[in-house]
Design a protein around this motif. Structure first.
Motif, PDB file in Angstrom:
ATOM      1  N   ALA A 166       0.915  -1.120  -0.024  1.00  0.00           N
ATOM      2  CA  ALA A 166       0.242  -0.050  -0.075  1.00  0.00           C
ATOM      3  C   ALA A 166       0.839   1.089   0.188  1.00  0.00           C
ATOM      4  CB  ALA A 166      -0.949  -0.021   1.214  1.00  0.00           C
ATOM      5  N   PHE A 167       2.080   1.235   0.784  1.00  0.00           N
ATOM      6  CA  PHE A 167       2.896   2.517   0.853  1.00  0.00           C
ATOM      7  C   PHE A 167       3.491   2.689  -0.683  1.00  0.00           C
ATOM      8  CE2 PHE A 167       5.545   4.793   3.884  1.00  0.00           C
ATOM      9  CZ  PHE A 167       6.392   5.499   3.053  1.00  0.00           C
ATOM     10  N   GLY A 168       3.833   1.524  -1.169  1.00  0.00           N
ATOM     11  CA  GLY A 168       4.451   1.404  -2.663  1.00  0.00           C
ATOM     12  C   GLY A 168       3.537   2.044  -3.552  1.00  0.00           C
ATOM     13  N   LYS A 169       2.218   1.662  -3.475  1.00  0.00           N
ATOM     14  CA  LYS A 169       1.262   2.288  -4.256  1.00  0.00           C
ATOM     15  C   LYS A 169       1.022   3.791  -4.068  1.00  0.00           C
ATOM     16  CE  LYS A 169      -0.964  -2.189  -4.846  1.00  0.00           C
ATOM     17  NZ  LYS A 169      -2.291  -2.838  -4.633  1.00  0.00           N
ATOM     18  N   ARG A 170       0.992   4.266  -3.235  1.00  0.00           N
ATOM     19  CA  ARG A 170       1.024   5.625  -2.437  1.00  0.00           C
ATOM     20  C   ARG A 170       2.159   6.231  -3.194  1.00  0.00           C
ATOM     21  NH1 ARG A 170      -1.640   9.368   0.855  1.00  0.00           N
ATOM     22  NH2 ARG A 170      -3.445   7.652   0.729  1.00  0.00           N
ATOM     23  N   GLY A 175       4.238  10.117  -7.708  1.00  0.00           N
ATOM     24  CA  GLY A 175       4.911  10.497  -8.691  1.00  0.00           C
ATOM     25  C   GLY A 175       6.226  10.294  -8.170  1.00  0.00           C
ATOM     26  N   ALA A 176       6.599   9.569  -7.125  1.00  0.00           N
ATOM     27  CA  ALA A 176       7.853   9.370  -6.674  1.00  0.00           C
ATOM     28  C   ALA A 176       8.877   8.468  -7.722  1.00  0.00           C
ATOM     29  CB  ALA A 176       8.055   8.826  -5.437  1.00  0.00           C
ATOM     30  N   LYS A 177      10.059   8.485  -8.008  1.00  0.00           N
ATOM     31  CA  LYS A 177      10.750   7.745  -8.562  1.00  0.00           C
ATOM     32  C   LYS A 177      11.854   7.010  -8.083  1.00  0.00           C
ATOM     33  CE  LYS A 177       8.655   9.758 -12.120  1.00  0.00           C
ATOM     34  NZ  LYS A 177       7.793   8.709 -12.929  1.00  0.00           N
ATOM     35  N   HIS A 178      12.501   7.530  -6.807  1.00  0.00           N
ATOM     36  CA  HIS A 178      13.437   6.724  -6.048  1.00  0.00           C
ATOM     37  C   HIS A 178      13.491   6.820  -4.864  1.00  0.00           C
ATOM     38  CE1 HIS A 178      18.256   6.232  -5.896  1.00  0.00           C
ATOM     39  NE2 HIS A 178      17.343   5.197  -5.387  1.00  0.00           N
ATOM     40  N   ASP A 179      13.140   5.770  -4.000  1.00  0.00           N
ATOM     41  CA  ASP A 179      12.968   5.944  -2.304  1.00  0.00           C
ATOM     42  C   ASP A 179      14.141   5.307  -1.877  1.00  0.00           C
ATOM     43  OD1 ASP A 179      11.357   3.475  -0.682  1.00  0.00           O
ATOM     44  OD2 ASP A 179      11.440   3.235  -3.125  1.00  0.00           O
ATOM     45  N   ILE A 180      14.291   5.564  -0.546  1.00  0.00           N
ATOM     46  CA  ILE A 180      15.034   4.516   0.278  1.00  0.00           C
ATOM     47  C   ILE A 180      14.080   4.113   1.354  1.00  0.00           C
ATOM     48  CG2 ILE A 180      17.507   5.510  -0.135  1.00  0.00           C
ATOM     49  CD1 ILE A 180      17.237   7.180   2.434  1.00  0.00           C
ATOM     50  N   CYS A 181      14.024   2.792   1.748  1.00  0.00           N
ATOM     51  CA  CYS A 181      13.385   2.215   2.771  1.00  0.00           C
ATOM     52  C   CYS A 181      14.285   2.028   3.965  1.00  0.00           C
ATOM     53  CB  CYS A 181      12.677   0.882   2.398  1.00  0.00           C
ATOM     54  SG  CYS A 181      11.518   0.471   3.323  1.00  0.00           S
ATOM     55  N   VAL A 182      14.125   2.589   4.775  1.00  0.00           N
ATOM     56  CA  VAL A 182      15.194   2.431   6.207  1.00  0.00           C
ATOM     57  C   VAL A 182      14.483   1.509   7.225  1.00  0.00           C
ATOM     58  CG1 VAL A 182      16.295   3.927   8.086  1.00  0.00           C
ATOM     59  CG2 VAL A 182      15.587   5.120   5.747  1.00  0.00           C
ATOM     60  N   PHE A 202       6.163  -0.430  -5.721  1.00  0.00           N
ATOM     61  CA  PHE A 202       6.587   0.434  -6.039  1.00  0.00           C
ATOM     62  C   PHE A 202       7.345   0.281  -7.791  1.00  0.00           C
ATOM     63  CE2 PHE A 202      10.237   4.095  -5.989  1.00  0.00           C
ATOM     64  CZ  PHE A 202       9.264   5.034  -6.436  1.00  0.00           C
ATOM     65  N   LYS A 203       6.816   1.332  -8.668  1.00  0.00           N
ATOM     66  CA  LYS A 203       7.141   1.202 -10.011  1.00  0.00           C
ATOM     67  C   LYS A 203       8.541   1.889 -10.268  1.00  0.00           C
ATOM     68  CE  LYS A 203       2.510   1.166 -11.868  1.00  0.00           C
ATOM     69  NZ  LYS A 203       1.603   1.821 -12.669  1.00  0.00           N
ATOM     70  N   GLY A 204       9.137   2.695  -9.112  1.00  0.00           N
ATOM     71  CA  GLY A 204      10.339   3.287  -9.156  1.00  0.00           C
ATOM     72  C   GLY A 204      11.510   2.248  -8.762  1.00  0.00           C
ATOM     73  N   LYS A 205      12.638   3.007  -8.325  1.00  0.00           N
ATOM     74  CA  LYS A 205      13.709   2.272  -7.481  1.00  0.00           C
ATOM     75  C   LYS A 205      13.730   2.346  -6.202  1.00  0.00           C
ATOM     76  CE  LYS A 205      18.575   2.227  -7.438  1.00  0.00           C
ATOM     77  NZ  LYS A 205      19.984   2.875  -7.981  1.00  0.00           N
ATOM     78  N   THR A 206      13.871   1.206  -5.330  1.00  0.00           N
ATOM     79  CA  THR A 206      13.848   1.147  -3.863  1.00  0.00           C
ATOM     80  C   THR A 206      15.360   0.641  -3.495  1.00  0.00           C
ATOM     81  OG1 THR A 206      11.388   0.904  -3.546  1.00  0.00           O
ATOM     82  CG2 THR A 206      12.912   0.043  -1.799  1.00  0.00           C
ATOM     83  N   ASP A 207      16.059   1.541  -2.626  1.00  0.00           N
ATOM     84  CA  ASP A 207      17.148   0.920  -2.033  1.00  0.00           C
ATOM     85  C   ASP A 207      16.736   0.668  -0.535  1.00  0.00           C
ATOM     86  OD1 ASP A 207      18.428   1.367  -4.268  1.00  0.00           O
ATOM     87  OD2 ASP A 207      19.054   3.400  -3.916  1.00  0.00           O
ATOM     88  N   ILE A 208      17.436  -0.285  -0.111  1.00  0.00           N
ATOM     89  CA  ILE A 208      17.196  -0.677   1.393  1.00  0.00           C
ATOM     90  C   ILE A 208      18.357  -0.178   2.389  1.00  0.00           C
ATOM     91  CG2 ILE A 208      16.755  -2.413   3.014  1.00  0.00           C
ATOM     92  CD1 ILE A 208      14.524  -2.383   1.180  1.00  0.00           C
ATOM     93  N   LEU A 209      17.995   0.617   3.225  1.00  0.00           N
ATOM     94  CA  LEU A 209      19.105   1.369   3.917  1.00  0.00           C
ATOM     95  C   LEU A 209      18.931   0.933   5.450  1.00  0.00           C
ATOM     96  CD1 LEU A 209      21.490   3.358   4.000  1.00  0.00           C
ATOM     97  CD2 LEU A 209      19.638   4.887   4.909  1.00  0.00           C
ATOM     98  N   TYR A 210      19.882  -0.103   5.950  1.00  0.00           N
ATOM     99  CA  TYR A 210      20.068  -0.474   7.183  1.00  0.00           C
ATOM    100  C   TYR A 210      20.706   0.575   8.055  1.00  0.00           C
ATOM    101  CZ  TYR A 210      18.619  -4.959   5.593  1.00  0.00           C
ATOM    102  OH  TYR A 210      17.847  -6.021   4.944  1.00  0.00           O
ATOM    103  N   VAL A 211      19.952   0.713   9.238  1.00  0.00           N
ATOM    104  CA  VAL A 211      20.710   1.799  10.347  1.00  0.00           C
ATOM    105  C   VAL A 211      20.431   1.007  11.778  1.00  0.00           C
ATOM    106  CG1 VAL A 211      19.774   3.703   9.016  1.00  0.00           C
ATOM    107  CG2 VAL A 211      18.545   3.006  10.623  1.00  0.00           C
ATOM    108  N   ASN A 212      21.243   1.640  12.623  1.00  0.00           N
ATOM    109  CA  ASN A 212      20.940   0.963  14.010  1.00  0.00           C
ATOM    110  C   ASN A 212      20.037   2.091  14.806  1.00  0.00           C
ATOM    111  OD1 ASN A 212      21.354   0.176  16.838  1.00  0.00           O
ATOM    112  ND2 ASN A 212      23.573   0.910  16.776  1.00  0.00           N
ATOM    113  N   GLY A 213      18.773   1.198  15.029  1.00  0.00           N
ATOM    114  CA  GLY A 213      17.709   1.892  15.401  1.00  0.00           C
ATOM    115  C   GLY A 213      17.998   2.271  16.880  1.00  0.00           C
TER     116      GLY A 213
END
Length: 338
Positions: A166-170, A175-182, A202-213
Motif C-alpha cells: 500500500a505504501f509503494g502504491k501511494r 509520482g515518486a521515482k527513487h526511494d530509500i526504505c530505512v 513501487f514502480k520506481g527504484k527502492t534502496d534498502i538502508l539499514y541503520v542502528n535503531g
C-alpha cells in the motif's frame, strides 16, 4: 481515515465486536522500572468485569525509548482495567532474552500470554512450552506469518507485506521515482516485510538502508550520508515515527529535496504531518493491538471466544493518515492513544 485498502482475501478477518469496547475503556496508571513492570487495573472503572482476577503477561520485543510501544501498553492497560486483570508487561529487543521473559511468565503460572514474534524462530520452543503448560497464547504486532504455525489462538496486527505494498502504491500515486526504505533492525521479520512490500509495489527504484535503531545520532548521519551520495532519491520511507522525525532532519542536513513518508504514528509525528514535514503515515493502530490482545485472553477464559475463527488474523491496519484526515487523528494522538 482512508478505509479504501482491501488486503488480500486470504488475510482478511473482521474485527471482533470486542474492538468497540476499546472506546469505553480508559487507560490506567502504571509502575515503571527496568524491563518489567506490573500494571494494576483501576479499583473503580465504568463497566469493569466482575469475573475472577486474572494475570496476563504481555511480552514484547520493544527497544528502550521507542514510543510506539507506549501506545500498545496503554491499550493493554485499558483492557486490563476493564477486565479485572493484573497485567505484567515486559520487553527486550534481544530474541533470546524475550524468550526468557516468556519462560518467566510460564514459571509464574499466569492465566494467559500475549507475545510478539519479531524473531519467530527464537520464540518457537518457549511458546510450545506455554501451550504444553495449558496457558493460552495470543500474538500481536509481529508474526502474522508464524502465529498459526506456532499454535497461537489469535493474532492482532497488520499484514506487513500488504502495508508495504500500500505504501509503494501511494508512492506511485505521488509520482515518486527513487526511494530509500530505512530498516532500523536488520532481520526483524515485520520490518523486512514492509520494505519488501514497498519494493514489490513501487514502480520506481527502492534502496534498502539499514541503520542502528538504538542509536539515533547514527540513524541521522547514515540517512544524511545516503542522501548526499545520491541526489536522485526523492522519498525516504521510514518504519517508525521517531525515525521519520529524524529523517526530516537528515533531509535538511543533506540539502536534499526528498520527502518523507512513514509507518506508524505518535503525537509528534501527527504534528509533523499537519505541518507538511512528513507527507503521510501508515497507521496500524497499536492501541487496538494492545487492547484486543489482553481482552481476547479474558474472553477466551470466561466465554471460550476467539476471533478470526482460529484461521485468520484480526487486521488492525493499514490505514493512511495525511493532511486530509490528520486533524481527526490529532485529538486522539494528544491523549497518547494514536
Amino acid at each position: 481515515m482512508d478505509r479504501s485498502l482491501h488486503p488480500r482475501s486470504r488475510r482478511v478477518a473482521p474485527l471482533a465486536a470486542v474492538a468497540a469496547a476499546a472506546l469505553l475503556a480508559a487507560g490506567c496508571s502504571s509502575s515503571s522500572g527496568g524491563k518489567r513492570a506490573e500494571e494494576e487495573g483501576a479499583d473503580v472503572s465504568a463497566g469493569k468485569a466482575n469475573t475472577p482476577r486474572m494475570t496476563v503477561a504481555m511480552v514484547t520485543h520493544a527497544a528502550p525509548g521507542d514510543t510506539f510501544w507506549d501506545t500498545i501498553r496503554k491499550g493493554a492497560q485499558a483492557a486490563a482495567a476493564k477486565d479485572n486483570i493484573k497485567l505484567v508487561y515486559s520487553s527486550d529487543p534481544n530474541a533470546g532474552n524475550q524468550a526468557n521473559l516468556v519462560q518467566n511468565a510460564i514459571d509464574q503460572k499466569v492465566d494467559g500470554i500475549a507475545v510478539t514474534l519479531a524473531k519467530a524462530s527464537a520464540m518457537k520452543d518457549v511458546v510450545a512450552k506455554a501451550r504444553h503448560a495449558g496457558i493460552p497464547v495470543v500474538g500481536f504486532n509481529a508474526g502474522v506469518d508464524d502465529w498459526k504455525k506456532q499454535g497461537l489462538l489469535e493474532y492482532f496486527g497488520q499484514d506487513e507485506t500488504v502495508a508495504g505494498e500500500a505504501f509503494g502504491k501511494r508512492l506511485n500515486d505521488l509520482g515518486a521515482k527513487h526511494d530509500i526504505c530505512v530498516i532500523q533492525e536488520q532481520g526483524h521479520v515485520a520490518l523486512e516485510a514492509r520494505c519488501a512490500g514497498v519494493k514489490q509495489a513501487f514502480k520506481g527504484k527502492t534502496d534498502i538502508l539499514y541503520v542502528n535503531g538504538t542509536d539515533m545520532p547514527s540513524v541521522k548521519s547514515t540517512i544524511t550520508a545516503k542522501l548526499k551520495q545520491d541526489s536522485s532519491i526523492d522519498y525516504v520511507a521510514t518504519l517508525g515515527a521517531p525515525f521519520a522525525l529524524t529523517a526530516v532532519q537528515s533531509v535538511s542536513d543533506a540539502g536534499s529535496k526528498a520527502k518523507v513518508g512513514t509507518f506508524d504514528l505518535n503525537k509528534d509525528l501527527v504534528s509533523a504531518v499537519k505541518a507538511g514535514d512528513i507527507q503521510f503515515a501508515v497507521d496500524q493502530q497499536p492501541y487496538l493491538q494492545g487492547y484486543l490482545s489482553v481482552d481476547a485472553l479474558w474472553l477466551e477464559k470466561n466465554n471460550g471466544n476467539f476471533s478470526g475463527g482460529g484461521e485468520a488474523p484480526v487486521l488492525t491496519g493499514p490505514a493512511f493518515v495525511d493532511k486530509t484526515n490528520v486533524d481527526t487523528i490529532a485529538k486522539f494522538a494528544a491523549k497518547g492513544t494514536r
